[in-house]
Design an enzyme around this catalytic site. Structure first.
Site, PDB file in Angstrom:
ATOM      1  N   SER A 147     -47.124   3.811  -1.466  1.00 61.27           N
ATOM      2  CA  SER A 147     -47.300   2.402  -1.156  1.00 61.27           C
ATOM      3  C   SER A 147     -48.783   2.058  -1.177  1.00 61.27           C
ATOM      4  O   SER A 147     -49.642   2.920  -0.984  1.00 61.27           O
ATOM      5  CB  SER A 147     -46.715   2.108   0.230  1.00 61.27           C
ATOM      6  OG  SER A 147     -47.176   0.884   0.743  1.00 61.27           O
ATOM      7  N   SER A 148     -49.077   0.782  -1.358  1.00 55.72           N
ATOM      8  CA  SER A 148     -50.467   0.341  -1.367  1.00 55.72           C
ATOM      9  C   SER A 148     -51.121   0.471   0.004  1.00 55.72           C
ATOM     10  O   SER A 148     -52.351   0.414   0.121  1.00 55.72           O
ATOM     11  CB  SER A 148     -50.554  -1.110  -1.841  1.00 55.72           C
ATOM     12  OG  SER A 148     -49.828  -1.969  -0.974  1.00 55.72           O
ATOM     13  N   CYS A 149     -50.333   0.658   1.057  1.00 56.25           N
ATOM     14  CA  CYS A 149     -50.902   0.771   2.401  1.00 56.25           C
ATOM     15  C   CYS A 149     -51.628   2.101   2.618  1.00 56.25           C
ATOM     16  O   CYS A 149     -52.218   2.324   3.669  1.00 56.25           O
ATOM     17  CB  CYS A 149     -49.838   0.574   3.463  1.00 56.25           C
ATOM     18  SG  CYS A 149     -48.706   1.962   3.643  1.00 56.25           S
ATOM     19  N   TYR A 176     -47.040   5.231   8.698  1.00 63.43           N
ATOM     20  CA  TYR A 176     -46.394   5.304   7.383  1.00 63.43           C
ATOM     21  C   TYR A 176     -47.400   5.725   6.324  1.00 63.43           C
ATOM     22  O   TYR A 176     -47.115   6.559   5.464  1.00 63.43           O
ATOM     23  CB  TYR A 176     -45.805   3.932   7.048  1.00 63.43           C
ATOM     24  CG  TYR A 176     -45.130   3.831   5.707  1.00 63.43           C
ATOM     25  CD1 TYR A 176     -43.851   4.344   5.507  1.00 63.43           C
ATOM     26  CD2 TYR A 176     -45.756   3.198   4.633  1.00 63.43           C
ATOM     27  CE1 TYR A 176     -43.222   4.237   4.277  1.00 63.43           C
ATOM     28  CE2 TYR A 176     -45.137   3.087   3.401  1.00 63.43           C
ATOM     29  CZ  TYR A 176     -43.875   3.608   3.234  1.00 63.43           C
ATOM     30  OH  TYR A 176     -43.252   3.508   2.013  1.00 63.43           O
ATOM     31  N   LYS A 180     -47.470   8.987   3.651  1.00 63.10           N
ATOM     32  CA  LYS A 180     -47.506   8.820   2.200  1.00 63.10           C
ATOM     33  C   LYS A 180     -48.729   9.503   1.581  1.00 63.10           C
ATOM     34  O   LYS A 180     -48.648  10.068   0.486  1.00 63.10           O
ATOM     35  CB  LYS A 180     -47.480   7.332   1.847  1.00 63.10           C
ATOM     36  CG  LYS A 180     -46.128   6.670   2.093  1.00 63.10           C
ATOM     37  CD  LYS A 180     -45.053   7.322   1.242  1.00 63.10           C
ATOM     38  CE  LYS A 180     -43.691   6.706   1.439  1.00 63.10           C
ATOM     39  NZ  LYS A 180     -42.644   7.359   0.613  1.00 63.10           N
ATOM     40  N   HIS A 219     -40.613  -7.726   5.360  1.00 60.31           N
ATOM     41  CA  HIS A 219     -41.943  -8.089   4.879  1.00 60.31           C
ATOM     42  C   HIS A 219     -42.009  -9.591   4.602  1.00 60.31           C
ATOM     43  O   HIS A 219     -41.007 -10.301   4.725  1.00 60.31           O
ATOM     44  CB  HIS A 219     -42.283  -7.286   3.620  1.00 60.31           C
ATOM     45  CG  HIS A 219     -42.485  -5.830   3.881  1.00 60.31           C
ATOM     46  ND1 HIS A 219     -41.585  -4.860   3.491  1.00 60.31           N
ATOM     47  CD2 HIS A 219     -43.493  -5.178   4.523  1.00 60.31           C
ATOM     48  CE1 HIS A 219     -42.036  -3.671   3.870  1.00 60.31           C
ATOM     49  NE2 HIS A 219     -43.178  -3.840   4.494  1.00 60.31           N
TER      50      HIS A 219
END
Length: 350
Positions: A147-149, A176, A180, A219
């Site tokens: 994910s971009s997070c 999270y 990742k 989201h």
């Protein structure tokens, strides 16, 4: 394909020979052919019922893959190491796509931090390790989705792959994100030490069929769809949205991501994780107006300027993937209409 560096790092570029399970990648490719030509091979899509996994499953079926391995949580608990190892030993998949994860918005991450770090670490560790240990080197390639997070809160914009681990994470989803990041590093480590052809893809904000429309854990985009639909059916006069509407966000339809996953499975075998984005930005105000129009809400859209805006901009730098020849195809408004139709037919009516 990108131009190789002066150092010619064989783990960084897909066209240089890489050891895979004791063989050169070129030897495996010659024996098996490309991913897209290997449609009779067993492909395990972990998390096939989720937003991402269901899109990948649909895409592979449309491409003629005839031996897809799918399991519900009741059939296979991916957090149980012994069960995952037994599944791999029995089924011996040739390709593995890790789309299974515990996901949620800011509220969910803040409420269940232990779940978000522990469950995700368990799922990805069990699958990647079982893929390596599968008898006879059955697994030829694995793709891990993040994910971009994973990127720092104050990462440069657009965010390049090199921004990873360059600064502190956004506190609201660090549990999270840490899991990742560990998945990316595990794929790299297993490639370096064991020759497992494990790659990683990091998508931007996703939306589409099978999204999470929960009133608290969703989201921004599914939350807006739900709120505008509820306002429409209740004949409300207005919908209030937090902030000024000025922040910029990037969105990618999940079917575009599925297309990128297939592209990377077929074309890429590098060590570095790859950003997957649309490359197009929209303000939250433009997004809300678009959702309002798609849903058909005729009341007023009101902005609560006393509430925070959040990060001013969040855009992925997907030039690495673009350099390989891939780009997103689904326009945002078209994708929103598709998502709203699915929401009405599958969430509201049920």
């Amino acid at each position: 394909l990108p131009t190789p560096s002066v150092s010619g790092d064989p783990l960084r570029f897909p066209f240089l020979p890489v050891k895979v399970m004791g063989k050169l990648e070129s030897e495996n490719a010659e024996a098996i052919g490309s991913f897209l030509s290997d449609t009779s091979a067993k492909v395990f899509v972990a998390g096939h019922r989720g937003l991402v996994g269901s899109a990948i499953h649909r895409k592979l079926l449309a491409l003629g893959f005839t031996n897809l391995l799918i399991r519900t949580h009741a059939e296979l608990d991916l957090t149980r190491q012994a069960d995952v190892e037994a599944f791999f030993a029995a089924e011996r998949p040739r390709y593995v796509i890790v789309a299974a994860a515990k996901v949620g918005g800011i509220h969910a991450n803040s409420t269940y931090p232990a779940d978000f770090i522990a469950v995700n670490l368990q799922i990805q560790t069990n699958i990647i390790d079982a893929a390596l240990r599968c008898a006879g080197g059955a697994v030829r390639k694995l793709l891990f989705l993040g994910s971009s997070c994973i990127y720092p809160k104050l990462a440069p914009q657009p965010i390049p792959e090199s921004a990873l681990l360059s600064g502190p994470l956004e506190p609201t989803n660090e549990w999270y994100a840490v899991a990742k990041i560990a998945g990316i590093k595990m794929c790299q480590a297993y490639r370096i030490q064991h020759g497992l052809d494990a790659i990683s893809a990091m998508p931007t904000n996703l939306y589409g069929p099978h999204d999470n429309f929960h009133p608290e854990n969703s989201h921004v985009l599914p939350a807006l769809i739900r709120r505008f639909h509820k306002a429409k059916v209740s004949c409300a006069n207005e919908v209030v949205v937090w902030g000024t509407g000025s922040p910029l966000r990037e969105f990618l339809h999940v079917d575009d991501l599925a297309d990128a996953v297939v592209f990377l499975m077929d074309r890429y075998s590098g060590s570095e994780h790859v950003n997957v984005g649309s490359g197009k930005e929209v303000t939250i105000k433009e997004l809300a107006e678009m959702v309002k129009e798609v849903v058909g809400f005729e009341g007023e859209l009101v902005w609560d300027n006393t509430k925070p805006d959040g990060t001013p901009r969040k855009l992925m730098d997907s030039s690495m993937l673009a350099g390989m020849g891939w780009e997103a195809k689904i326009p945002l408004r078209e994708g929103l209409a598709d998502t709203y139709k699915w929401y009405v037919e599958n969430v509201v009516d049920h």
